[in-house]
Design a protein around this motif. Structure first.
Motif, PDB file in Angstrom:
ATOM      1  N   GLY A 118      -9.615   1.018  -5.522  1.00 52.45           N
ATOM      2  CA  GLY A 118     -10.793   0.512  -4.937  1.00 52.45           C
ATOM      3  C   GLY A 118     -10.525  -0.255  -3.896  1.00 52.45           C
ATOM      4  O   GLY A 118      -9.379  -0.689  -3.374  1.00 52.45           O
ATOM      5  N   THR A 119     -11.624  -0.661  -3.044  1.00 52.70           N
ATOM      6  CA  THR A 119     -11.751  -1.441  -1.957  1.00 52.70           C
ATOM      7  C   THR A 119     -10.971  -2.850  -2.390  1.00 52.70           C
ATOM      8  O   THR A 119     -10.205  -3.603  -1.243  1.00 52.70           O
ATOM      9  N   MET A 120     -11.227  -3.387  -3.375  1.00 51.79           N
ATOM     10  CA  MET A 120     -10.653  -4.770  -3.684  1.00 51.79           C
ATOM     11  C   MET A 120      -9.479  -4.777  -3.904  1.00 51.79           C
ATOM     12  O   MET A 120      -8.407  -5.702  -3.149  1.00 51.79           O
ATOM     13  N   ALA A 121      -8.600  -3.471  -4.324  1.00 52.24           N
ATOM     14  CA  ALA A 121      -7.477  -3.637  -4.681  1.00 52.24           C
ATOM     15  C   ALA A 121      -6.737  -3.359  -3.457  1.00 52.24           C
ATOM     16  O   ALA A 121      -5.475  -3.880  -3.066  1.00 52.24           O
ATOM     17  N   VAL A 122      -7.438  -2.599  -2.267  1.00 54.77           N
ATOM     18  CA  VAL A 122      -6.565  -2.513  -1.201  1.00 54.77           C
ATOM     19  C   VAL A 122      -6.477  -3.563  -0.273  1.00 54.77           C
ATOM     20  O   VAL A 122      -5.755  -4.020   0.259  1.00 54.77           O
ATOM     21  N   ALA A 123      -7.865  -4.453  -0.299  1.00 55.80           N
ATOM     22  CA  ALA A 123      -7.903  -5.785   0.607  1.00 55.80           C
ATOM     23  C   ALA A 123      -6.751  -6.729  -0.100  1.00 55.80           C
ATOM     24  O   ALA A 123      -6.148  -7.516   0.815  1.00 55.80           O
ATOM     25  N   VAL A 124      -6.644  -6.989  -1.404  1.00 56.31           N
ATOM     26  CA  VAL A 124      -5.953  -7.774  -1.866  1.00 56.31           C
ATOM     27  C   VAL A 124      -4.377  -7.545  -1.574  1.00 56.31           C
ATOM     28  O   VAL A 124      -3.738  -8.452  -1.129  1.00 56.31           O
ATOM     29  N   PHE A 125      -4.095  -6.605  -2.018  1.00 56.86           N
ATOM     30  CA  PHE A 125      -2.782  -6.019  -1.459  1.00 56.86           C
ATOM     31  C   PHE A 125      -2.260  -6.282  -0.116  1.00 56.86           C
ATOM     32  O   PHE A 125      -1.103  -6.738   0.378  1.00 56.86           O
ATOM     33  N   GLU A 126      -3.261  -5.641   0.594  1.00 59.73           N
ATOM     34  CA  GLU A 126      -2.955  -5.722   2.228  1.00 59.73           C
ATOM     35  C   GLU A 126      -3.032  -7.347   2.433  1.00 59.73           C
ATOM     36  O   GLU A 126      -1.698  -7.818   3.566  1.00 59.73           O
ATOM     37  N   ARG A 127      -3.532  -8.291   1.948  1.00 55.95           N
ATOM     38  CA  ARG A 127      -3.358  -9.589   2.348  1.00 55.95           C
ATOM     39  C   ARG A 127      -2.161 -10.300   1.396  1.00 55.95           C
ATOM     40  O   ARG A 127      -1.363 -11.069   2.230  1.00 55.95           O
ATOM     41  N   MET A 128      -1.925  -9.744   0.414  1.00 51.49           N
ATOM     42  CA  MET A 128      -0.862 -10.377  -0.275  1.00 51.49           C
ATOM     43  C   MET A 128       0.562 -10.035   0.440  1.00 51.49           C
ATOM     44  O   MET A 128       1.653 -10.769   0.198  1.00 51.49           O
ATOM     45  N   LEU A 129       0.668  -8.840   1.162  1.00 53.66           N
ATOM     46  CA  LEU A 129       1.824  -8.669   1.916  1.00 53.66           C
ATOM     47  C   LEU A 129       2.176  -9.713   2.880  1.00 53.66           C
ATOM     48  O   LEU A 129       3.452  -9.704   3.380  1.00 53.66           O
ATOM     49  N   ASP A 130       1.278 -10.632   3.267  1.00 45.93           N
ATOM     50  CA  ASP A 130       1.422 -11.771   4.070  1.00 45.93           C
ATOM     51  C   ASP A 130       2.062 -12.874   3.078  1.00 45.93           C
ATOM     52  O   ASP A 130       2.494 -13.619   3.851  1.00 45.93           O
ATOM     53  N   HIS A 131       2.137 -12.730   2.004  1.00 46.31           N
ATOM     54  CA  HIS A 131       2.692 -13.670   1.055  1.00 46.31           C
ATOM     55  C   HIS A 131       3.655 -12.922   0.359  1.00 46.31           C
ATOM     56  O   HIS A 131       3.830 -13.567  -0.864  1.00 46.31           O
ATOM     57  N   ALA A 132       4.552 -12.267   1.053  1.00 47.41           N
ATOM     58  CA  ALA A 132       5.630 -11.659   0.394  1.00 47.41           C
ATOM     59  C   ALA A 132       6.647 -12.750  -0.334  1.00 47.41           C
ATOM     60  O   ALA A 132       7.638 -12.682  -1.180  1.00 47.41           O
TER      61      ALA A 132
END
Length: 358
Positions: free
Chosen positions: A251-265
């Motif tokens: 889903g769009t939310m999953a994609v968006a959350v993971f994309e942003r979380m990669l900035d918080h590795a």
């Protein structure tokens, strides 16, 4: 009566109408989720920052593919997103398993390997872990011999495995991967617990094009409820996995959350450090009580309460969810706890110590 495919007659799944909700007042250490409060705050902050269009649009994942590839150390064409690492596993079965094929996997292991084998009409070859003084054991030479004998279509090999926590060292794991290639098998190495166990076979995809690595965000990343995972494979295999995926990988939310979380590795890695410290603390305190423990991989641990089991389970009944025991001989008598922070583990440790010492 309308009959489904004959293979589904052997498939049994849980009752989807039965409520299995857990008490929010208790500590949830039964499903290997990430219960680190600090990481949860980061994930919640990312979710709260999502713009409104996240919820009414279909997903566009190209930016995530590019960012994830840079973080993993591969090319975007080596990746396939999925609905959790479970979705990766199903795609491998759908792309490569036909009726009558053999699928080889350890026993016990992730529950969906035998389920998907039944769904797609494959014959399972289970290699049982043996009980040993060091915990469940499955020598690599047994796996290699079974591959040569059975010539499976797919080999499923989590590293670390669950529920056993067993780990295969890198050189031995590559020997198994090579053996699978010699018989024309796809080998699925499930790295759901990366980077709790830092070793990875991802660099081997260039030498072994039949290798698929499955990863989850439900463990280290603290996003089990978001349901997004990914496969890393040669471009040839990745293309095959994309051919069998749904129109949208997730889903769009999953994609968006993971994309942003990669900035918080860095927050994810700090959480892994905290949970690993909690795991070590728990195991050290259990061993100080004279209890047998297993220091396996992943974000979970095992302890055998022995003669104290009944008393300990009663003492923990209103405090924490965990796996009390196993039917499998290799883990018989052991309880399993998901790792949590030292602070959250504190009350659990205290209850156990009071039970054992009284």
């Amino acid at each position: 009566m309308i009959h489904p495919r004959p293979q589904l007659a052997e498939v049994s799944r849980p009752d989807w109408t039965k409520d299995a909700s857990r008490n929010p007042a208790m500590l949830w250490l039964d499903k290997n989720e990430n219960t680190d409060p600090e990481l949860s705050k980061v994930v919640a902050g990312v979710v709260a920052s999502l713009p409104p269009e996240t919820f009414f649009t279909y997903p566009e994942a190209a930016r995530l593919y590019a960012k994830l590839a840079a973080w993993v150390g591969c090319l975007p064409h080596n990746l396939c997103l999925a609905h959790g690492s479970d979705g990766v596993i199903r795609s491998v079965f759908e792309a490569y398993v036909s009726v009558g094929d053999k699928v080889l996997h350890p026993v016990p292991t992730f529950a969906m390997y035998p389920v998907y084998s039944k769904m797609y009409g494959a014959r399972t070859v289970g290699l049982e872990y043996e009980a040993s003084d060091k915990g469940p054991a499955l020598p690599p030479e047994r796996i290699i011999a079974a591959i040569a004998k059975e010539r499976p279509r797919v080999v499923c090999l989590p590293n670390p495995d669950s529920p056993t926590g067993t780990i295969i060292p890198p050189d031995e794991l590559e020997a198994i991967i090579a053996a699978a290639g010699e018989v024309g098998a796809i080998i699925l190495v499930d790295e759901a617990y990366h980077p709790f166990h830092a070793d990875s076979v991802v660099p081997l995809i260039t030498r072994h094009p039949h290798l698929v690595v499955a990863r989850s965000t439900g463990k280290a990343w603290g996003m089990a409820g978001v349901r997004i995972g990914y496969a890393i494979a040669s471009e040839e295999v990745a293309i095959a996995l994309h051919k069998v995926r749904p129109m949208y990988e997730t889903g769009t939310m999953a994609v968006a959350v993971f994309e942003r979380m990669l900035d918080h590795a860095d927050a994810m890695e700090a959480s892994v450090t905290r949970l690993s410290a909690g795991k070590t603390l728990f195991l050290d305190r259990m061993e100080a009580l004279g209890l047998r423990t297993l220091r396996g991989g992943g974000n979970f641990l095992h302890v055998a309460f022995g003669a104290h089991a009944e008393k300990v389970h009663a003492a923990l009944s209103d405090l924490v969810y965990y796996r009390k025991d196993f039917a499998e001989p290799c883990l018989k008598g052991f309880s399993r706890f998901s790792a949590t922070t030292p602070e959250l583990f504190g009350p659990v440790i205290t209850r156990i110590e009071e039970s054992v010492r009284t």
